[in-house]
Design a protein around this motif. Sequence first.
Motif, PDB file in Angstrom:
ATOM      1  N   LYS A  41     -32.480  12.337  -8.614  1.00  0.00           N
ATOM      2  CA  LYS A  41     -31.530  12.171  -7.563  1.00  0.00           C
ATOM      3  C   LYS A  41     -30.102  13.194  -7.528  1.00  0.00           C
ATOM      4  CE  LYS A  41     -32.449   7.527  -6.384  1.00  0.00           C
ATOM      5  NZ  LYS A  41     -31.985   5.891  -6.120  1.00  0.00           N
ATOM      6  N   PHE A  42     -29.633  13.271  -8.858  1.00  0.00           N
ATOM      7  CA  PHE A  42     -28.532  14.105  -9.223  1.00  0.00           C
ATOM      8  C   PHE A  42     -28.663  15.443  -9.594  1.00  0.00           C
ATOM      9  CE2 PHE A  42     -27.689   9.513  -8.871  1.00  0.00           C
ATOM     10  CZ  PHE A  42     -26.595   9.371  -7.840  1.00  0.00           C
ATOM     11  N   GLY A  43     -29.915  15.649 -10.449  1.00  0.00           N
ATOM     12  CA  GLY A  43     -29.996  17.046 -11.129  1.00  0.00           C
ATOM     13  C   GLY A  43     -29.654  16.745 -12.521  1.00  0.00           C
ATOM     14  N   ASP A  44     -28.345  16.420 -12.961  1.00  0.00           N
ATOM     15  CA  ASP A  44     -28.060  16.199 -14.192  1.00  0.00           C
ATOM     16  C   ASP A  44     -26.893  15.173 -14.098  1.00  0.00           C
ATOM     17  OD1 ASP A  44     -25.766  17.711 -13.003  1.00  0.00           O
ATOM     18  OD2 ASP A  44     -25.586  18.761 -14.673  1.00  0.00           O
ATOM     19  N   LYS A  45     -26.498  14.793 -15.401  1.00  0.00           N
ATOM     20  CA  LYS A  45     -25.694  13.593 -15.509  1.00  0.00           C
ATOM     21  C   LYS A  45     -24.139  13.940 -15.031  1.00  0.00           C
ATOM     22  CE  LYS A  45     -24.100  10.166 -18.985  1.00  0.00           C
ATOM     23  NZ  LYS A  45     -24.287   9.569 -20.369  1.00  0.00           N
ATOM     24  N   LYS A  46     -23.818  15.068 -15.165  1.00  0.00           N
ATOM     25  CA  LYS A  46     -22.449  15.435 -14.669  1.00  0.00           C
ATOM     26  C   LYS A  46     -22.087  15.101 -13.038  1.00  0.00           C
ATOM     27  CE  LYS A  46     -21.131  19.390 -17.772  1.00  0.00           C
ATOM     28  NZ  LYS A  46     -20.693  20.631 -18.024  1.00  0.00           N
ATOM     29  N   LYS A  47     -23.383  15.436 -12.345  1.00  0.00           N
ATOM     30  CA  LYS A  47     -23.265  15.085 -11.042  1.00  0.00           C
ATOM     31  C   LYS A  47     -23.056  13.612 -10.627  1.00  0.00           C
ATOM     32  CE  LYS A  47     -25.180  19.341  -9.074  1.00  0.00           C
ATOM     33  NZ  LYS A  47     -26.439  19.997  -8.819  1.00  0.00           N
ATOM     34  N   LEU A  48     -23.890  12.909 -11.476  1.00  0.00           N
ATOM     35  CA  LEU A  48     -23.734  11.340 -11.489  1.00  0.00           C
ATOM     36  C   LEU A  48     -22.522  10.875 -11.762  1.00  0.00           C
ATOM     37  CD1 LEU A  48     -25.021   8.417 -11.069  1.00  0.00           C
ATOM     38  CD2 LEU A  48     -26.051   8.888 -13.549  1.00  0.00           C
ATOM     39  N   VAL A  49     -21.760  11.308 -12.931  1.00  0.00           N
ATOM     40  CA  VAL A  49     -20.564  10.972 -13.268  1.00  0.00           C
ATOM     41  C   VAL A  49     -19.663  11.290 -12.158  1.00  0.00           C
ATOM     42  CG1 VAL A  49     -18.686  11.496 -15.037  1.00  0.00           C
ATOM     43  CG2 VAL A  49     -20.975  11.174 -15.740  1.00  0.00           C
ATOM     44  N   GLU A  50     -19.703  12.478 -11.585  1.00  0.00           N
ATOM     45  CA  GLU A  50     -18.938  12.861 -10.483  1.00  0.00           C
ATOM     46  C   GLU A  50     -19.054  11.860  -9.175  1.00  0.00           C
ATOM     47  OE1 GLU A  50     -19.590  16.869  -9.593  1.00  0.00           O
ATOM     48  OE2 GLU A  50     -18.952  17.673 -11.253  1.00  0.00           O
ATOM     49  N   ALA A  51     -20.227  11.293  -9.009  1.00  0.00           N
ATOM     50  CA  ALA A  51     -20.388  10.493  -8.010  1.00  0.00           C
ATOM     51  C   ALA A  51     -19.666   9.145  -8.360  1.00  0.00           C
ATOM     52  CB  ALA A  51     -21.947  10.148  -7.729  1.00  0.00           C
ATOM     53  N   VAL A  52     -19.919   8.659  -9.390  1.00  0.00           N
ATOM     54  CA  VAL A  52     -19.188   7.256  -9.942  1.00  0.00           C
ATOM     55  C   VAL A  52     -17.722   7.452  -9.737  1.00  0.00           C
ATOM     56  CG1 VAL A  52     -19.000   5.677 -11.585  1.00  0.00           C
ATOM     57  CG2 VAL A  52     -21.235   6.471 -11.289  1.00  0.00           C
ATOM     58  N   LYS A  75     -26.275   2.391 -16.878  1.00  0.00           N
ATOM     59  CA  LYS A  75     -25.105   1.534 -16.692  1.00  0.00           C
ATOM     60  C   LYS A  75     -24.433   2.515 -15.387  1.00  0.00           C
ATOM     61  CE  LYS A  75     -22.517  -0.784 -19.304  1.00  0.00           C
ATOM     62  NZ  LYS A  75     -21.603  -1.083 -20.322  1.00  0.00           N
ATOM     63  N   LEU A  76     -24.299   3.734 -15.444  1.00  0.00           N
ATOM     64  CA  LEU A  76     -23.648   4.309 -14.408  1.00  0.00           C
ATOM     65  C   LEU A  76     -24.539   4.338 -12.974  1.00  0.00           C
ATOM     66  CD1 LEU A  76     -23.098   7.849 -16.242  1.00  0.00           C
ATOM     67  CD2 LEU A  76     -21.245   6.342 -15.300  1.00  0.00           C
ATOM     68  N   LEU A  77     -26.049   4.300 -13.121  1.00  0.00           N
ATOM     69  CA  LEU A  77     -26.757   4.010 -11.849  1.00  0.00           C
ATOM     70  C   LEU A  77     -26.383   2.782 -11.397  1.00  0.00           C
ATOM     71  CD1 LEU A  77     -30.205   5.613 -12.905  1.00  0.00           C
ATOM     72  CD2 LEU A  77     -28.605   6.677 -11.218  1.00  0.00           C
ATOM     73  N   ARG A  78     -26.116   1.566 -12.217  1.00  0.00           N
ATOM     74  CA  ARG A  78     -25.968   0.390 -11.557  1.00  0.00           C
ATOM     75  C   ARG A  78     -24.576   0.122 -11.180  1.00  0.00           C
ATOM     76  NH1 ARG A  78     -28.080  -1.660 -16.630  1.00  0.00           N
ATOM     77  NH2 ARG A  78     -25.885  -1.897 -17.513  1.00  0.00           N
ATOM     78  N   LEU A  79     -23.741   0.919 -11.746  1.00  0.00           N
ATOM     79  CA  LEU A  79     -22.196   0.993 -11.006  1.00  0.00           C
ATOM     80  C   LEU A  79     -22.226   1.818  -9.727  1.00  0.00           C
ATOM     81  CD1 LEU A  79     -19.886   1.946 -14.290  1.00  0.00           C
ATOM     82  CD2 LEU A  79     -19.868  -0.079 -12.777  1.00  0.00           C
ATOM     83  N   LEU A  80     -22.910   2.876  -9.716  1.00  0.00           N
ATOM     84  CA  LEU A  80     -22.842   3.463  -8.750  1.00  0.00           C
ATOM     85  C   LEU A  80     -23.619   2.809  -7.404  1.00  0.00           C
ATOM     86  CD1 LEU A  80     -22.269   6.230  -6.945  1.00  0.00           C
ATOM     87  CD2 LEU A  80     -24.686   6.967  -7.620  1.00  0.00           C
ATOM     88  N   ASP A  81     -24.504   1.885  -7.594  1.00  0.00           N
ATOM     89  CA  ASP A  81     -25.176   1.004  -6.592  1.00  0.00           C
ATOM     90  C   ASP A  81     -24.341  -0.176  -6.392  1.00  0.00           C
ATOM     91  OD1 ASP A  81     -27.367   0.073  -5.065  1.00  0.00           O
ATOM     92  OD2 ASP A  81     -27.785  -1.417  -6.736  1.00  0.00           O
ATOM     93  N   THR A  82     -23.505  -0.720  -7.160  1.00  0.00           N
ATOM     94  CA  THR A  82     -22.697  -1.638  -6.977  1.00  0.00           C
ATOM     95  C   THR A  82     -21.284  -1.270  -6.155  1.00  0.00           C
ATOM     96  OG1 THR A  82     -23.227  -2.808  -8.971  1.00  0.00           O
ATOM     97  CG2 THR A  82     -21.191  -3.530  -8.136  1.00  0.00           C
TER      98      THR A  82
END
Length: 160
Positions: free
Chosen positions: A12-23, A49-56
């Motif tokens: 979905k994001f490519g790497d963890k940095k992009k997920l962290v930026e989304a959260v 946990k980051l995926l759950r936080l983003l979803d929430t």
Amino acid sequence: MAKTPSQIVKEKFGDKKKLVEAVQKFVGDALWVPRLNESKGLAHVSNAKLLRLLDTFTTVETKWGTRAKLIDAVIEAAGKTKDTGFRTSIEGWPVPRLLDAHQSYARRNGKAKTEAKPAEKKAAKAEAAPAKAAAKKAPAKAEEKPAAKKPAAKKPAAKK
């Protein structure tokens, strides 16, 4: 086989940095409770946990918009609109806990289900009433054994 959180992040994001930026976009006064360890930051939080936080956070933002509106929804679902002590106690809760509490109260009060209209409920009860009455009037089983006769009690012998 189910995908691992790291596979989902890469997909979905490519790497963890992009997920962290989304959260990180949700970090602020509207949704976030400032409980983050500043020395570690979000980069040290697990992918799951980051995926759950983003979803929430996305769920809360689309449904209520802010944390304050979510708190109002929790209070209303709990039926404690006049209880100021309850409000002050839940204001310190993080968003995931508030969302979970709202879902629990809504499920408990039956608001999560689609409620039937009162006229439909009366019609359903009217249809069920004859069936219940017929079940009560059903004859007793024919196979039941008659009650056994008790043997006659012996009279005490007369003394001579």
